[in-house]
Design a protein around this motif. Sequence first.
Motif, PDB file in Angstrom:
ATOM      1  N   MET A 163       0.830  -1.200   0.000  1.00  0.00           N
ATOM      2  CA  MET A 163       0.000   0.000   0.000  1.00  0.00           C
ATOM      3  C   MET A 163       0.865   1.250   0.000  1.00  0.00           C
ATOM      4  O   MET A 163       1.898   1.293   0.635  1.00  0.00           O
ATOM      5  N   ARG A 164       0.418   2.224  -0.772  1.00  0.00           N
ATOM      6  CA  ARG A 164       1.111   3.514  -0.773  1.00  0.00           C
ATOM      7  C   ARG A 164       0.430   4.457   0.213  1.00  0.00           C
ATOM      8  O   ARG A 164      -0.808   4.523   0.247  1.00  0.00           O
ATOM      9  N   TRP A 165       1.251   5.187   0.935  1.00  0.00           N
ATOM     10  CA  TRP A 165       0.724   6.078   1.968  1.00  0.00           C
ATOM     11  C   TRP A 165      -0.289   7.057   1.364  1.00  0.00           C
ATOM     12  O   TRP A 165      -1.326   7.343   1.948  1.00  0.00           O
ATOM     13  N   THR A 166       0.025   7.564   0.187  1.00  0.00           N
ATOM     14  CA  THR A 166      -0.854   8.575  -0.401  1.00  0.00           C
ATOM     15  C   THR A 166      -2.168   7.980  -0.894  1.00  0.00           C
ATOM     16  O   THR A 166      -3.089   8.717  -1.240  1.00  0.00           O
ATOM     17  N   GLN A 167      -2.242   6.651  -0.975  1.00  0.00           N
ATOM     18  CA  GLN A 167      -3.458   6.012  -1.465  1.00  0.00           C
ATOM     19  C   GLN A 167      -4.363   5.521  -0.342  1.00  0.00           C
ATOM     20  O   GLN A 167      -5.468   5.075  -0.587  1.00  0.00           O
ATOM     21  N   THR A 168      -3.832   5.550   0.895  1.00  0.00           N
ATOM     22  CA  THR A 168      -4.650   5.074   2.002  1.00  0.00           C
ATOM     23  C   THR A 168      -5.005   6.253   2.900  1.00  0.00           C
ATOM     24  O   THR A 168      -4.871   7.410   2.477  1.00  0.00           O
ATOM     25  N   PHE A 169      -5.491   5.964   4.079  1.00  0.00           N
ATOM     26  CA  PHE A 169      -5.955   7.032   4.968  1.00  0.00           C
ATOM     27  C   PHE A 169      -5.345   6.815   6.351  1.00  0.00           C
ATOM     28  O   PHE A 169      -5.761   5.921   7.083  1.00  0.00           O
ATOM     29  N   ILE A 170      -4.314   7.614   6.648  1.00  0.00           N
ATOM     30  CA  ILE A 170      -3.631   7.479   7.943  1.00  0.00           C
ATOM     31  C   ILE A 170      -3.527   8.869   8.572  1.00  0.00           C
ATOM     32  O   ILE A 170      -2.518   9.553   8.433  1.00  0.00           O
ATOM     33  N   PRO A 171      -4.598   9.315   9.211  1.00  0.00           N
ATOM     34  CA  PRO A 171      -4.583  10.680   9.775  1.00  0.00           C
ATOM     35  C   PRO A 171      -3.801  10.744  11.081  1.00  0.00           C
ATOM     36  O   PRO A 171      -4.364  10.609  12.162  1.00  0.00           O
ATOM     37  N   THR A 172      -2.492  10.961  10.976  1.00  0.00           N
ATOM     38  CA  THR A 172      -1.671  11.050  12.187  1.00  0.00           C
ATOM     39  C   THR A 172      -1.802  12.444  12.789  1.00  0.00           C
ATOM     40  O   THR A 172      -2.084  13.419  12.098  1.00  0.00           O
ATOM     41  N   LEU A 173      -1.607  12.492  14.085  1.00  0.00           N
ATOM     42  CA  LEU A 173      -1.740  13.746  14.823  1.00  0.00           C
ATOM     43  C   LEU A 173      -0.433  14.051  15.547  1.00  0.00           C
ATOM     44  O   LEU A 173       0.169  13.176  16.158  1.00  0.00           O
ATOM     45  N   LYS A 174      -0.029  15.320  15.465  1.00  0.00           N
ATOM     46  CA  LYS A 174       1.188  15.695  16.187  1.00  0.00           C
ATOM     47  C   LYS A 174       0.899  15.885  17.668  1.00  0.00           C
ATOM     48  O   LYS A 174       1.727  15.601  18.513  1.00  0.00           O
ATOM     49  N   GLU A 175      -0.310  16.373  17.949  1.00  0.00           N
ATOM     50  CA  GLU A 175      -0.643  16.655  19.349  1.00  0.00           C
ATOM     51  C   GLU A 175      -1.497  15.551  19.947  1.00  0.00           C
ATOM     52  O   GLU A 175      -2.236  14.869  19.246  1.00  0.00           O
ATOM     53  N   ASP A 176      -1.413  15.410  21.273  1.00  0.00           N
ATOM     54  CA  ASP A 176      -2.228  14.422  21.962  1.00  0.00           C
ATOM     55  C   ASP A 176      -3.684  14.856  21.945  1.00  0.00           C
ATOM     56  O   ASP A 176      -3.990  16.011  22.208  1.00  0.00           O
ATOM     57  N   PRO A 177      -4.583  13.923  21.673  1.00  0.00           N
ATOM     58  CA  PRO A 177      -5.998  14.251  21.784  1.00  0.00           C
ATOM     59  C   PRO A 177      -6.344  14.579  23.234  1.00  0.00           C
ATOM     60  O   PRO A 177      -5.788  13.978  24.155  1.00  0.00           O
ATOM     61  N   ALA A 178      -7.250  15.541  23.432  1.00  0.00           N
ATOM     62  CA  ALA A 178      -7.505  16.058  24.773  1.00  0.00           C
ATOM     63  C   ALA A 178      -8.114  15.022  25.703  1.00  0.00           C
ATOM     64  O   ALA A 178      -7.838  15.039  26.902  1.00  0.00           O
ATOM     65  N   ASP A 179      -8.920  14.107  25.178  1.00  0.00           N
ATOM     66  CA  ASP A 179      -9.645  13.217  26.081  1.00  0.00           C
ATOM     67  C   ASP A 179      -8.990  11.848  26.246  1.00  0.00           C
ATOM     68  O   ASP A 179      -9.563  10.963  26.857  1.00  0.00           O
ATOM     69  N   ALA A 180      -7.793  11.678  25.738  1.00  0.00           N
ATOM     70  CA  ALA A 180      -7.121  10.386  25.894  1.00  0.00           C
ATOM     71  C   ALA A 180      -6.207  10.416  27.112  1.00  0.00           C
ATOM     72  O   ALA A 180      -5.356  11.284  27.228  1.00  0.00           O
ATOM     73  N   GLN A 181      -6.400   9.472  27.995  1.00  0.00           N
ATOM     74  CA  GLN A 181      -5.626   9.445  29.235  1.00  0.00           C
ATOM     75  C   GLN A 181      -4.506   8.413  29.191  1.00  0.00           C
ATOM     76  O   GLN A 181      -3.387   8.709  29.571  1.00  0.00           O
ATOM     77  N   VAL A 182      -4.826   7.211  28.742  1.00  0.00           N
ATOM     78  CA  VAL A 182      -3.834   6.134  28.798  1.00  0.00           C
ATOM     79  C   VAL A 182      -3.064   6.066  27.484  1.00  0.00           C
ATOM     80  O   VAL A 182      -3.547   6.505  26.438  1.00  0.00           O
ATOM     81  N   PRO A 183      -1.832   5.528  27.533  1.00  0.00           N
ATOM     82  CA  PRO A 183      -0.971   5.506  26.339  1.00  0.00           C
ATOM     83  C   PRO A 183      -1.606   4.835  25.129  1.00  0.00           C
ATOM     84  O   PRO A 183      -1.492   5.345  24.013  1.00  0.00           O
ATOM     85  N   SER A 184      -2.289   3.710  25.332  1.00  0.00           N
ATOM     86  CA  SER A 184      -2.843   3.013  24.170  1.00  0.00           C
ATOM     87  C   SER A 184      -3.877   3.883  23.468  1.00  0.00           C
ATOM     88  O   SER A 184      -3.908   3.963  22.243  1.00  0.00           O
ATOM     89  N   HIS A 185      -4.720   4.542  24.228  1.00  0.00           N
ATOM     90  CA  HIS A 185      -5.750   5.402  23.648  1.00  0.00           C
ATOM     91  C   HIS A 185      -5.100   6.555  22.892  1.00  0.00           C
ATOM     92  O   HIS A 185      -5.412   6.828  21.728  1.00  0.00           O
ATOM     93  N   ARG A 186      -4.167   7.230  23.554  1.00  0.00           N
ATOM     94  CA  ARG A 186      -3.475   8.362  22.945  1.00  0.00           C
ATOM     95  C   ARG A 186      -2.830   7.969  21.627  1.00  0.00           C
ATOM     96  O   ARG A 186      -2.988   8.628  20.594  1.00  0.00           O
ATOM     97  N   LEU A 187      -2.095   6.867  21.672  1.00  0.00           N
ATOM     98  CA  LEU A 187      -1.332   6.464  20.493  1.00  0.00           C
ATOM     99  C   LEU A 187      -2.226   5.920  19.390  1.00  0.00           C
ATOM    100  O   LEU A 187      -1.951   6.116  18.209  1.00  0.00           O
ATOM    101  N   MET A 188      -3.289   5.236  19.764  1.00  0.00           N
ATOM    102  CA  MET A 188      -4.173   4.699  18.716  1.00  0.00           C
ATOM    103  C   MET A 188      -4.845   5.840  17.962  1.00  0.00           C
ATOM    104  O   MET A 188      -5.064   5.748  16.750  1.00  0.00           O
ATOM    105  N   VAL A 189      -5.155   6.918  18.666  1.00  0.00           N
ATOM    106  CA  VAL A 189      -5.744   8.071  17.994  1.00  0.00           C
ATOM    107  C   VAL A 189      -4.671   8.805  17.189  1.00  0.00           C
ATOM    108  O   VAL A 189      -4.849   9.099  16.003  1.00  0.00           O
ATOM    109  N   ARG A 190      -3.522   9.054  17.827  1.00  0.00           N
ATOM    110  CA  ARG A 190      -2.476   9.818  17.142  1.00  0.00           C
ATOM    111  C   ARG A 190      -1.939   9.108  15.905  1.00  0.00           C
ATOM    112  O   ARG A 190      -1.595   9.739  14.914  1.00  0.00           O
ATOM    113  N   ALA A 191      -1.848   7.780  15.981  1.00  0.00           N
ATOM    114  CA  ALA A 191      -1.302   7.027  14.857  1.00  0.00           C
ATOM    115  C   ALA A 191      -2.343   6.776  13.769  1.00  0.00           C
ATOM    116  O   ALA A 191      -2.072   6.102  12.783  1.00  0.00           O
ATOM    117  N   GLY A 192      -3.550   7.293  13.982  1.00  0.00           N
ATOM    118  CA  GLY A 192      -4.574   7.158  12.950  1.00  0.00           C
ATOM    119  C   GLY A 192      -5.164   5.761  12.873  1.00  0.00           C
ATOM    120  O   GLY A 192      -5.547   5.310  11.797  1.00  0.00           O
TER     121      GLY A 192
END
Length: 582
Positions: free
Chosen positions: A1-30
Amino acid sequence: MRWTQTFIPTLKEDPADAQVPSHRLMVRAGLIRQLVAGAYTYLPLGFRALQKATQIVREEMDRAGALEILMPAIHPAELWQETGRFADYGDTLMKVRDRKNALLVLGPTHEEVITDLVRHHITSYRQLPVIFYQIQTKFRDEPRPRFGVLRTREFLMKDAYSFDVDLPHLNQSYDKMYHAYCRIFDRCGLKYVVVEAESGPIGGEASHEFMVLADTGEDALVECQQCRYAANLERAEVGDTQAAPPIGSEQPLRKVHTPGRTTIEQVSAFLACQPQQMIKTLIYLADGEPVAVLVRGDHEVNENKLRRALAASRLELADPETIQRVTGAPVGFAGPLGLRVRLLADRAVIHVRNGVTGANEADYHLVGVQPGRDFQPDWIGDLRIASDGDACPRCPGTLHLRRGIEIGHVFKLGTKYSAKLGAHYLDDKGQSHPIIMGCYGIGINRILAALIETSHDEKGIIWSVSLAPYHVLVLPLNVTNPELMQTAERLYRELTELGVEVLLDDRDARAGFKFNDADLIGLPLRIVVGEKALQRGEVELKWRHEATSWTVPVEQAARRAANEIAAALKRLSQPLTRSVSA
RNA sequence: CGGGGUGUAGCUCAGCUUGGUUUAGAGCGCUUGGUUCGGGACCAAGAGGUCGCCGGUUCAAAUCCGGCCACCCCGACCA
């Protein structure tokens, strides 16, 4: 798969409502996005990882001889009323009404449905044993969804149900599932502990939970460092503690005025004694009959143990009126001396010297209390909730308190559902018996969360090869350089032909940006195609979990990477044999 | 269900106390152009908001008041 052909919305900042590492990273890593509380969309990367976990579970269940089926998520409420669980589950059951206004339940688990199937279609011992399983979305209206994907109202679960003619056969089915679970979690690359759990009607070691140790886990458990004993805190036995050396000489019994001091903290502060010197006296109603239960001041009663010791079906703390009647004093001044009800004591209580306890008289306590001299319990045994540092019940070792994420649960049900729903078989003599059942659950979403919870760094996720959405990330540093891109495309093609799952980062972005995203999404092996190395005909390989990279000639790179991935996968699927406590 | 908190641009947030110079802002992200190019670049120009919803007070409400909703946290709960 090519990155530009799929959908991987990564985030630089931590989402406000994520407390635990798995939640934070699963959201940030798209990997995921929340829709409402306790319900998440799995985006392409997250869904691939979920599919990896699903497939491992499926392969190992099939290997163990279980039969995959798919049951409905909507159930008639009547079926749940038949077993009494419509009321027991209460508000946790999701309910809907259809157009005819009939009440339906969204299945939180499927004992009722599978037993209904079996009662209609399995009638002979010749059809047993059998284990059915499914991988399906479950619904539970949790009072409080939290921690991202760890506790949700809608989740993917593998649930399996075994049907046997008798207990020895149930044990065989149980062991099969137990071993399948070990293989599953080993293959996922999870480090887990198998703990004894509350077992319900069958007793003994009839239930085990598979836990991944993590400080963010919702479950408490104890683990012995010397032997393999491990148990859920609800279940954990406590070994007999050695008597502490007596402090000074044995003192005489003495009544002291303790106006208004009703709690352990208040009395121990008022009398300048330690909580572990105090004997806490609790009045319970066991099937309606009052009993007195003694634990040390710094301990808590484990009601599961108490219920078993009393062989009671209903157990509750007595109301203030009953306490007044039984002890002759208001709440807060109960003590074992002179009580006319059955007296049960936790073992630690009999080691107390010069103890402090209630005087069964308002505003008075007794000091200098000596168990054995001043009162004699009717029953002495293990009644308390285990705490960190308690003695192991199996060896001279010490118990340590840990927190864990429950990823799997195996449970011997017995005839609880088959009896209620009338699932019987005829034996070879034509006699009818209820079928003996077991049930076995795995939270698939939790596999991902538990892995991330225990396998990440400050940069991002560190996938195991078996769960990673892709095995390899090919990262050309400059997509506008045709030479780099030709090499990257070549590696992509060759790796794909070798059966390796590849993500090609073909985005026109700066190197640092791409490196950071690479670390964030955490694919196991990274291949960087850069100008410097390519001038020497080389590319650079690096494991996500290691700090250093190495270079490989372009012609060999795909083959080498494929071999590395294959070897890593093989290592996970050839697990160490683990000792089984079942 | 009890207690607490938060809702303002796709994301993270400021503005609210003390209503009106705010025509609602910043950073990140996004679009266009240019310069850059091995660890989250820079310049310029843009697009993007019913300030959670409903009502009230007021000449005037993101800002004050009431109700509701959603989400988060602590607790209770979790075959």
